[in-house]
Motif scaffolding. Structure first.
Motif, PDB file in Angstrom:
ATOM      1  N   SER A  45       0.832  -1.119  -0.083  1.00  0.00           N
ATOM      2  CA  SER A  45       0.094  -0.055  -0.083  1.00  0.00           C
ATOM      3  C   SER A  45       0.780   1.334   0.115  1.00  0.00           C
ATOM      4  O   SER A  45       2.009   1.277   0.358  1.00  0.00           O
ATOM      5  CB  SER A  45      -0.959   0.091   1.282  1.00  0.00           C
ATOM      6  OG  SER A  45      -0.200   0.194   2.449  1.00  0.00           O
ATOM      7  N   GLU A  46       0.248   2.297  -0.519  1.00  0.00           N
ATOM      8  CA  GLU A  46       0.983   3.621  -0.794  1.00  0.00           C
ATOM      9  C   GLU A  46       1.404   3.988   0.988  1.00  0.00           C
ATOM     10  O   GLU A  46       2.282   4.567   1.272  1.00  0.00           O
ATOM     11  CB  GLU A  46       0.177   4.561  -1.185  1.00  0.00           C
ATOM     12  CG  GLU A  46       0.767   5.871  -1.627  1.00  0.00           C
ATOM     13  CD  GLU A  46       1.939   5.661  -2.454  1.00  0.00           C
ATOM     14  OE1 GLU A  46       3.209   6.453  -2.313  1.00  0.00           O
ATOM     15  OE2 GLU A  46       1.905   4.838  -3.278  1.00  0.00           O
ATOM     16  N   ARG A  49       4.527   2.331   1.983  1.00  0.00           N
ATOM     17  CA  ARG A  49       5.682   3.032   1.228  1.00  0.00           C
ATOM     18  C   ARG A  49       6.005   4.402   1.653  1.00  0.00           C
ATOM     19  O   ARG A  49       7.235   4.439   2.023  1.00  0.00           O
ATOM     20  CB  ARG A  49       5.131   3.083  -0.132  1.00  0.00           C
ATOM     21  CG  ARG A  49       4.908   1.836  -1.100  1.00  0.00           C
ATOM     22  CD  ARG A  49       4.399   2.196  -2.438  1.00  0.00           C
ATOM     23  NE  ARG A  49       3.864   0.911  -2.964  1.00  0.00           N
ATOM     24  CZ  ARG A  49       4.420   0.083  -3.849  1.00  0.00           C
ATOM     25  NH1 ARG A  49       5.729   0.508  -4.293  1.00  0.00           N
ATOM     26  NH2 ARG A  49       3.714  -0.776  -4.411  1.00  0.00           N
ATOM     27  N   GLU A  50       5.025   5.186   2.206  1.00  0.00           N
ATOM     28  CA  GLU A  50       5.225   6.457   2.702  1.00  0.00           C
ATOM     29  C   GLU A  50       5.846   6.302   3.958  1.00  0.00           C
ATOM     30  O   GLU A  50       6.691   7.377   4.485  1.00  0.00           O
ATOM     31  CB  GLU A  50       4.019   7.219   2.808  1.00  0.00           C
ATOM     32  CG  GLU A  50       3.530   7.680   1.573  1.00  0.00           C
ATOM     33  CD  GLU A  50       2.040   8.263   1.813  1.00  0.00           C
ATOM     34  OE1 GLU A  50       1.479   8.494   2.638  1.00  0.00           O
ATOM     35  OE2 GLU A  50       1.528   8.680   0.734  1.00  0.00           O
TER      36      GLU A  50
END
Length: 101
Positions: A45-46, A49-50
Motif C-alpha cells: 500500500s501507498e 511505502r510512505e
C-alpha cells in the motif's frame, strides 16, 4: 514513530516473498530460472511505502537472496530497479554481468 519489525518469508509454492507489516499482507512476486531470479511485481500500500517499509522489505529480500548465494537478480519492476540503483554498491554482486540500469 518507529517502524514495526517484520520478517520476510519465501513462499516457493506461490513464488513470492511475503511479509505482514502493520497487519497488511505485502508480497513481491518472482520467477526463477537458470540461477537467476526475476523480481517482478511488488504489492504494498501507498501508506506503508510512505512510512519507509518498501526500502526495508526490499532490503530483506535482497539480503535473503544474497545469503542463499546461488542466484542473480533481474529486477523487472520499477520499484526493484529504483531500489537497486539506490543500493548499487551493496548489491552489485547480485546483478548478472552485462545488465545495467
Amino acid at each position: 514513530m518507529e517502524n514495526e519489525t517484520f520478517e520476510i518469508k519465501d513462499n516457493e509454492f506461490l513464488r513470492q516473498f511475503e511479509a505482514t507489516i502493520e497487519d497488511e499482507f505485502v508480497k513481491l512476486e518472482y520467477s526463477d530460472q537458470e540461477r537467476k531470479i526475476f523480481l517482478s511485481k511488488l504489492e504494498m500500500s501507498e501508506e506503508l511505502r510512505e512510512k519507509g517499509y518498501q526500502e526495508q522489505f526490499l532490503t530483506q529480500v535482497f539480503d535473503y537472496i544474497e545469503k542463499k548465494g546461488r542466484l542473480k537478480i533481474i529486477p523487472n519492476s520499477k520499484e526493484v530497479k529504483r531500489f537497486f540503483k539506490a543500493n548499487k554498491e551493496k548489491y552489485s554482486d547480485l546483478i548478472p554481468i552485462g545488465i545495467s540500469f
